[in-house]
Design a protein around this motif. Sequence first.
Motif, short mmCIF file in Angstrom:
data_model
loop_
_atom_site.label_atom_id
_atom_site.label_comp_id
_atom_site.label_asym_id
_atom_site.label_seq_id
_atom_site.Cartn_x
_atom_site.Cartn_y
_atom_site.Cartn_z
N GLY A 172 0.78 -1.23 0.00
CA GLY A 172 0.00 0.00 0.00
C GLY A 172 0.81 1.27 0.00
O GLY A 172 0.24 2.36 0.13
N VAL A 173 2.13 1.20 -0.13
CA VAL A 173 2.97 2.40 -0.17
C VAL A 173 3.10 2.84 -1.62
O VAL A 173 3.80 2.21 -2.42
N THR A 174 2.43 3.92 -1.99
CA THR A 174 2.44 4.41 -3.36
C THR A 174 3.03 5.80 -3.50
O THR A 174 3.23 6.27 -4.61
N ALA A 175 3.29 6.48 -2.38
CA ALA A 175 3.86 7.83 -2.42
C ALA A 175 5.03 7.91 -1.46
O ALA A 175 5.18 7.09 -0.55
N ALA A 176 5.87 8.91 -1.68
CA ALA A 176 7.07 9.06 -0.88
C ALA A 176 6.74 9.58 0.50
O ALA A 176 5.95 10.53 0.63
N PRO A 177 7.30 8.99 1.56
CA PRO A 177 7.17 9.58 2.90
C PRO A 177 7.80 10.96 2.93
O PRO A 177 8.67 11.28 2.11
N GLY A 178 7.39 11.78 3.87
CA GLY A 178 7.87 13.15 3.93
C GLY A 178 9.37 13.26 4.03
O GLY A 178 10.00 14.13 3.42
N VAL A 179 10.00 12.36 4.78
CA VAL A 179 11.46 12.42 4.97
C VAL A 179 12.18 12.17 3.67
O VAL A 179 13.18 12.84 3.35
N LEU A 180 11.68 11.25 2.87
CA LEU A 180 12.35 10.89 1.62
C LEU A 180 11.96 11.81 0.47
O LEU A 180 12.66 11.86 -0.54
N ALA A 181 10.85 12.53 0.60
CA ALA A 181 10.40 13.39 -0.49
C ALA A 181 11.09 14.74 -0.49
O ALA A 181 11.18 15.40 -1.53
N ASP A 182 11.58 15.19 0.67
CA ASP A 182 12.16 16.53 0.76
C ASP A 182 13.62 16.58 0.34
O ASP A 182 14.02 17.37 -0.49
N GLY A 183 14.45 15.73 0.93
CA GLY A 183 15.88 15.78 0.65
C GLY A 183 16.22 15.08 -0.64
O GLY A 183 15.37 14.55 -1.36
N GLY A 184 17.51 15.06 -0.96
CA GLY A 184 17.95 14.39 -2.18
C GLY A 184 19.38 14.72 -2.51
O GLY A 184 20.09 15.40 -1.76
N MET A 185 19.84 14.25 -3.64
CA MET A 185 21.20 14.48 -4.11
C MET A 185 21.19 14.56 -5.62
O MET A 185 20.50 13.78 -6.30
N LEU A 186 21.94 15.51 -6.16
CA LEU A 186 22.04 15.73 -7.60
C LEU A 186 20.67 15.94 -8.24
O LEU A 186 20.39 15.47 -9.35
N GLY A 187 19.78 16.65 -7.53
CA GLY A 187 18.47 16.97 -8.08
C GLY A 187 17.49 15.83 -8.05
O GLY A 187 16.39 15.95 -8.61
N VAL A 188 17.84 14.71 -7.44
CA VAL A 188 16.97 13.54 -7.37
C VAL A 188 16.65 13.27 -5.90
O VAL A 188 17.56 13.22 -5.07
N THR A 189 15.35 13.14 -5.58
CA THR A 189 14.95 12.92 -4.19
C THR A 189 15.42 11.56 -3.71
O THR A 189 15.67 10.65 -4.51
N TRP A 190 15.50 11.40 -2.38
CA TRP A 190 15.90 10.11 -1.81
C TRP A 190 14.90 9.02 -2.17
O TRP A 190 15.27 7.86 -2.31
N TRP A 191 13.64 9.38 -2.31
CA TRP A 191 12.62 8.41 -2.70
C TRP A 191 12.93 7.84 -4.09
O TRP A 191 12.80 6.65 -4.33
N GLU A 192 13.38 8.72 -5.00
CA GLU A 192 13.75 8.25 -6.35
C GLU A 192 15.05 7.46 -6.32
O GLU A 192 15.21 6.50 -7.07
N TRP A 193 15.97 7.86 -5.45
CA TRP A 193 17.22 7.09 -5.33
C TRP A 193 16.94 5.67 -4.86
O TRP A 193 17.63 4.73 -5.25
#
Length: 362
Positions: free
Chosen positions: A184-205
């Motif tokens: 049932g997890v279809t969206a990024a949690p708040g912690v992973l949606a905000d930060g990131g590296m090289l323009g890519v969020t941690w959720w995408e990483w």
Amino acid sequence: MARAAQRTRRGGGIRRGEARAGYLFIAPAVIIAAVFLVIPIVLAFWVSLSDWNGFQSPLNPRVGFVGAENYAAITTEEGLDQRNFGRAVRNNFYYVLLVVPLQTALSLFLAVQVNRAVLKGRGFFRTAFYFPSVTSSVAIVIVFQFLFLGTGAVNAVLRAIGVQGPNWFNDPTGIFHGFLTLFGVTAAPGVLADGGMLGVTWWEWLSGPSVAMMVLSFLAVFTTSGTFMLLFLAALQNIGAEVEEAALMDGAGAFRKFFSVTLPMLKPTLFTVLTLGLIGSWQVFDQIYILGGGAPGGTLMTPAYLLYESSFVDLQWGQGAAIAFILFVFIILLTLFQRWLLRDRKPKRRGPAQATVTGGVS
């Protein structure tokens, strides 16, 4: 006469005539390396610091010096260029994570099998396993493309056993994200949606390789394992039979003999295979190009293909050269880290008390 002989010698005991002859013999190799290797690298580095557009000589006075702007555009400045580079690095990272361990393990397994004296037709199996490595990569990619179409042979087999397979090369879903949707997890949690590296969020990483990248990874393992198998096979044949006989005399079983005797003696070859696999995996380009670029959804984009697209399509040669040098640094650092992991470690020195106890027990 002794003084004359001493005067005709240089440091290290080489005569002056011999030194001149040596320099003369190595001069063609040095000149070729300078013209086709050193000078192009220096020019490429200059291009990475300039705004060269590819229409005139990079040494033209009208070519402007922009310093580190090309590097900043893909690493620190927020924008599409940084995001594209970040996604390319993420995709290639998962590609390396899949390909290098799998191709190393498979090539070692194949080498051990074809090195067995009891195996009949060893020459046939060696040729069969090596054959994909000498086959055109274009032909193999096209064959894989037909196999993994929505109506291809792989999906036909899956449908026969009651499983509906994806449209492999057109599916951008990350396998980790796909696994999380089962819970049932279809969206990024708040912690992973905000930060990131090289323009890519941690959720995408953390999305994992896409289905398309998984297929491309299996293709790479299929085509490269044969070459590395030969390297391991040559190393296995250099291990003397007396070493294995000594291990058997000491009571070592097949698995213990392999992991305690054979594998440590293969460490130099293992380092070579891992290094070559690492370099080749970070430079993957032709398969991506044949499949039409970074599609689907940019999940097949790699730094090597982004370099080509930036230079030859967008005519941003400075940015393309900057990607090339960043990729070069990636490979060097990972190779050094790998060398550190596989280094020969000296045994720890035992203290006097421990040595006394050990000596008393023995």
